[in-house]
Enzyme design. Structure first.
Site, mmCIF file in Angstrom:
data_model
loop_
_atom_site.group_PDB
_atom_site.id
_atom_site.type_symbol
_atom_site.label_atom_id
_atom_site.label_comp_id
_atom_site.label_asym_id
_atom_site.label_seq_id
_atom_site.Cartn_x
_atom_site.Cartn_y
_atom_site.Cartn_z
ATOM 1 N N TYR A 142 -2.295 -0.546 11.081
ATOM 2 C CA TYR A 142 -2.248 -0.997 9.685
ATOM 3 C C TYR A 142 -1.040 -0.400 8.964
ATOM 4 O O TYR A 142 -0.310 -1.117 8.264
ATOM 5 C CB TYR A 142 -3.545 -0.597 8.984
ATOM 6 N N SER B 235 0.841 -1.191 0.000
ATOM 7 C CA SER B 235 0.000 0.000 0.000
ATOM 8 C C SER B 235 0.874 1.238 0.000
ATOM 9 O O SER B 235 1.998 1.221 0.523
ATOM 10 C CB SER B 235 -0.898 -0.005 1.247
ATOM 11 N N LYS C 214 2.134 -2.393 7.232
ATOM 12 C CA LYS C 214 2.504 -2.255 5.824
ATOM 13 C C LYS C 214 3.946 -1.774 5.673
ATOM 14 O O LYS C 214 4.652 -2.193 4.739
ATOM 15 C CB LYS C 214 1.538 -1.295 5.124
#
Length: 339
Positions: free
Chosen positions: A151, A138, A155
């Site tokens: 999150y 991402s 990532k």
């Protein structure tokens, strides 16, 4: 001979859209997720499109379950050609409102799930000296935003882990490939079933793309894994380069706009979330690939199309650079106006 592809997080969203594309290609597709209702539905789709599905309910946070998936994939379809790590979990909340157990769970799924999947795949690919692993990354793996600290941290960790692994494979002279597809904001069901402590319904930061855009980029990365990573979507390119060139400016901009940009005016969902227990576990709970933002999501990306057509990449790169510069100018005006 059909390609043997393992896709984690295949029951919904990006993983599901990717499974459909491999179904159209006639591949053998091993479908992995916790939600059995979603897995059975996507298995029907893969079969209808011409592929051969294998449903394997599993929690990728558990290394033993990841190993069992790989063993079943090879027992059913033979050697694994491509392993795509796509499973994740998240919580929308400020850091101090995320509990230690929630942080651990997000990290176990979103980061260690990729580590576990990669380990299971490599155990089979390294002795054969062939195979491809695609990590679904991402833009938030390089440019963090507020309200998604767990999150974003996971990532970032995926990028660091994959870079280290890549150098080890190079040292060995291995022909096993590992690459990352860095994705933009995508219209998936996660915004309806994610654990949420915001005042309103969570949403992806615009511009929003449909899962099929991400799936095309992931498949291209799997087909051309010699590059260390691929940026999918112009907003991914612009975000990453703006962060590299003007990180402090972007910090101030996101501090001012990042909260509102991730919430609609709608009342937040009041049902259960999927952090510890899958929503699509029970019959009739399949959520499909798309989320609630079809009206505002882009079905196509000129940047992603250029990625798949190398002759136009120079034009695409120039346009992306212009987009990044334009975005930075807007950031400067916006931040200056707020001071």
């Amino acid at each position: 001979m059909p390609t043997n592809v393992v896709i984690t997080g295949a029951s919904a969203g990006i993983g599901r859209a990717t499974a459909r594309r491999y179904g159209r290609r006639g591949a053998d597709v091993v479908l992995v997720a916790r939600g059995e209702s979603g897995l059975e539905a996507v298995a029907d789709e893969v079969a209808a499109l011409g592929g051969r599905p294998l449903v394997r309910p599993a929690d990728m946070a558990d290394p033993a379950q990841a190993e069992a998936v790989a063993a079943a994939a090879e027992r059913e379809f033979g050697p694994i050609d491509i392993w795509i790590n796509c499973a994740f979990a998240s919580v929308f909340a400020p850091f101090d409102r995320i509990t230690p157990d929630e942080y651990r769970r997000i990290t176990d799924v979103t980061y260690l799930g990729f580590v576990n999947g990669t380990r299971a795949a490599l155990a089979r690919m390294l002795p054969r000296d062939r195979g491809t692993i695609v990590q679904v990354g991402s833009a938030l793996g390089e440019r963090s935003i507020p309200l998604q600290s767990a999150y974003c941290g996971a990532k970032h960790a995926i990028n660091g882990f994959t870079s280290s692994l890549r150098t080890e494979l190079l040292h060995r002279g291995s022909r096993v490939r590992v690459t990352v597809a860095q994705l933009p904001a995508v219209n998936t069901p996660q915004f309806d079933w994610v654990r949420n402590r915001l005042d309103h319904h969570p949403m992806p930061v615009p511009p929003i793309y449909q899962p099929e855009v991400a799936a095309r980029g992931i498949m291209y990365a799997a087909d051309h894994p010699r590059r260390k990573q691929y940026y999918v979507g112009a907003s991914t390119v612009a975000t990453i380069w703006a962060n590299r060139l003007f990180p402090a400016l972007l910090d101030r901009y996101l501090a001012r706009t990042g909260y509102d940009a991730q919430q609609t005016t709608a009342v937040p969902p009041t049902g259960a979330d999927n952090l510890f227990t899958p929503i699509d576990r029970d019959p009739g709970q399949d959520r499909g690939a798309h989320g609630a933002f079809d009206d505002s999501a882009h079905a196509h990306s000129w940047q992603e199309a250029a990625l798949r057509h190398p002759a136009t990449m120079a034009v695409g790169a120039a346009a992306a650079a212009c987009a990044a510069v334009t975005g930075v100018r807007r950031l400067r005006r916006s931040v200056k106006g707020a001071c």
